[in-house]
Design an enzyme around this catalytic site. Structure first.
Site, PDB file in Angstrom:
ATOM      1  N   HIS A  17      41.194 -25.032 -21.696  1.00 13.06           N
ATOM      2  CA  HIS A  17      42.674 -24.416 -21.923  1.00 13.06           C
ATOM      3  C   HIS A  17      43.531 -25.198 -20.945  1.00 13.06           C
ATOM      4  O   HIS A  17      44.690 -25.555 -21.624  1.00 13.06           O
ATOM      5  CB  HIS A  17      42.843 -23.179 -21.380  1.00 13.06           C
ATOM      6  CG  HIS A  17      42.001 -22.167 -22.102  1.00 13.06           C
ATOM      7  ND1 HIS A  17      40.871 -21.068 -21.482  1.00 13.06           N
ATOM      8  CD2 HIS A  17      41.633 -21.857 -23.055  1.00 13.06           C
ATOM      9  CE1 HIS A  17      40.401 -20.266 -22.255  1.00 13.06           C
ATOM     10  NE2 HIS A  17      40.736 -20.750 -23.457  1.00 13.06           N
ATOM     11  N   LYS A  41      39.843  -4.736 -27.598  1.00 19.71           N
ATOM     12  CA  LYS A  41      38.681  -5.571 -26.873  1.00 19.71           C
ATOM     13  C   LYS A  41      38.586  -5.266 -25.212  1.00 19.71           C
ATOM     14  O   LYS A  41      39.687  -5.587 -24.598  1.00 19.71           O
ATOM     15  CB  LYS A  41      39.174  -7.004 -27.248  1.00 19.71           C
ATOM     16  CG  LYS A  41      38.038  -7.804 -27.416  1.00 19.71           C
ATOM     17  CD  LYS A  41      38.824  -9.187 -27.825  1.00 19.71           C
ATOM     18  CE  LYS A  41      37.864 -10.491 -27.342  1.00 19.71           C
ATOM     19  NZ  LYS A  41      38.569 -11.598 -27.769  1.00 19.71           N
ATOM     20  N   ARG A  90      37.596 -27.198 -30.736  1.00 24.69           N
ATOM     21  CA  ARG A  90      36.419 -27.739 -29.965  1.00 24.69           C
ATOM     22  C   ARG A  90      35.484 -28.369 -31.121  1.00 24.69           C
ATOM     23  O   ARG A  90      35.269 -29.594 -30.714  1.00 24.69           O
ATOM     24  CB  ARG A  90      35.813 -26.725 -29.221  1.00 24.69           C
ATOM     25  CG  ARG A  90      36.349 -26.337 -28.081  1.00 24.69           C
ATOM     26  CD  ARG A  90      35.910 -25.095 -27.434  1.00 24.69           C
ATOM     27  NE  ARG A  90      36.029 -23.881 -28.473  1.00 24.69           N
ATOM     28  CZ  ARG A  90      35.531 -22.605 -28.275  1.00 24.69           C
ATOM     29  NH1 ARG A  90      35.122 -22.480 -27.140  1.00 24.69           N
ATOM     30  NH2 ARG A  90      35.454 -21.777 -29.190  1.00 24.69           N
ATOM     31  N   SER A 129      35.303 -19.353 -22.703  1.00 22.74           N
ATOM     32  CA  SER A 129      35.474 -18.467 -21.659  1.00 22.74           C
ATOM     33  C   SER A 129      34.223 -17.366 -21.535  1.00 22.74           C
ATOM     34  O   SER A 129      33.822 -17.007 -20.456  1.00 22.74           O
ATOM     35  CB  SER A 129      36.712 -17.397 -22.022  1.00 22.74           C
ATOM     36  OG  SER A 129      37.829 -18.224 -21.778  1.00 22.74           O
TER      37      SER A 129
HETATM   38  O1  PNS Z   1      41.520 -17.037 -27.141  1.00 29.32           O
HETATM   39  P1  PNS Z   1      41.425 -16.300 -28.619  1.00 29.32           P
HETATM   40  O2  PNS Z   1      40.496 -14.870 -28.292  1.00 29.32           O
HETATM   41  O3  PNS Z   1      40.556 -17.104 -29.457  1.00 29.32           O
HETATM   42  O4  PNS Z   1      42.867 -15.830 -29.262  1.00 29.32           O
HETATM   43  C1  PNS Z   1      43.048 -15.272 -30.395  1.00 29.32           C
HETATM   44  C2  PNS Z   1      44.385 -15.050 -30.767  1.00 29.32           C
HETATM   45  C3  PNS Z   1      44.685 -14.171 -29.348  1.00 29.32           C
HETATM   46  C4  PNS Z   1      45.169 -16.093 -30.689  1.00 29.32           C
HETATM   47  C5  PNS Z   1      44.615 -14.049 -31.959  1.00 29.32           C
HETATM   48  O5  PNS Z   1      43.378 -12.992 -31.994  1.00 29.32           O
HETATM   49  C6  PNS Z   1      45.830 -13.421 -32.069  1.00 29.32           C
HETATM   50  O6  PNS Z   1      46.859 -13.980 -32.003  1.00 29.32           O
HETATM   51  N1  PNS Z   1      46.004 -11.868 -31.956  1.00 29.32           N
HETATM   52  C7  PNS Z   1      47.165 -11.357 -32.205  1.00 29.32           C
HETATM   53  C8  PNS Z   1      47.367 -10.440 -33.594  1.00 29.32           C
HETATM   54  C9  PNS Z   1      47.705 -11.183 -34.685  1.00 29.32           C
HETATM   55  O7  PNS Z   1      48.679 -11.932 -34.632  1.00 29.32           O
HETATM   56  N2  PNS Z   1      46.766 -11.353 -35.868  1.00 29.32           N
HETATM   57  C10 PNS Z   1      47.294 -12.359 -36.916  1.00 29.32           C
HETATM   58  C11 PNS Z   1      46.540 -13.566 -36.873  1.00 29.32           C
HETATM   59  S1  PNS Z   1      45.122 -13.578 -37.728  1.00 29.32           S
END
Ligand code: PNS
Length: 159
Positions: A17, A41, A90, A129
């Site tokens: 990150h 979560k 990645r 993570s």
């Molecule tokens: O680090 P991560 O867990 O892969 O990040 C995922 C994240 C937080 C970017 C994604 O789950 C998110 O933006 N969630 C907020 C809800 C949202 O906007 N969902 C629509 C996109 S599919």
């Protein structure tokens, strides 16, 4: 002024990150790192702890700010005037999920918000993570995965 948003769970922030943050901060005028507050979560660190930890690590980068957000990412992007989302890629295994998320976000924002992918530095291509949490939970060495100040906090959680 180009503002980009780098969203994620960052539970905890890893060297992967940090590398993406530094590179994105070099490309855009302003970068906001946004920690998702996902109540459904369970996470190792609270959102406030994660924001604080990231601030400690990247606080010296002048054009980077760290915030938390709840709800739809595109709503938050609109609110703060960002039309670019940054995500790290990645490996090919990330691709399908990331592609779907970027297309969903583009549609939800009426084609206003695009996602820019930065390929993760090869040194961190395996890193996540969840791997950090797993290794630390068994008392393994995570010093190659996260900065020292983060490692201390992770081990503290598994005491
Ligand atoms: O680090 P991560 O867990 O892969 O990040 C995922 C994240 C937080 C970017 C994604 O789950 C998110 O933006 N969630 C907020 C809800 C949202 O906007 N969902 C629509 C996109 S599919």
């Amino acid at each position: 002024m180009k503002t980009a948003l780098y969203p994620g769970s960052f539970d905890p922030i890893t060297y992967g990150h940090i590398d993406v943050i530094k590179r994105a901060a070099n490309i855009f005028d302003k970068l906001t790192v946004a920690v998702l507050n996902n109540r459904s979560k369970s996470s190792l660190f609270s959102v406030d702890e994660r924001v604080k930890m990231i601030e400690e690590i990247v606080g010296d980068l002048e054009n980077v700010t760290v915030v938390s957000y709840e709800g739809l990412l595109v709503d938050y992007a609109r609110e703060m005037g960002a039309n670019v989302i940054i995500r790290g890629l990645r490996a090919v295994t990330d691709f399908e999920y990331e592609l779907q998320m970027s297309q969903t976000n583009r549609k939800l924002s009426d084609d206003e918000v695009d996602t820019v992918f930065l390929n993760t530095d090869l040194r961190y291509a395996y890193l996540s993570s969840s791997t950090v949490r797993e290794v630390a939970s068994f008392g393994g060495d995570i010093s190659k995965f996260v900065p020292k100040e983060v490692a201390i906090k992770v081990y503290d959680k598994y005491k």
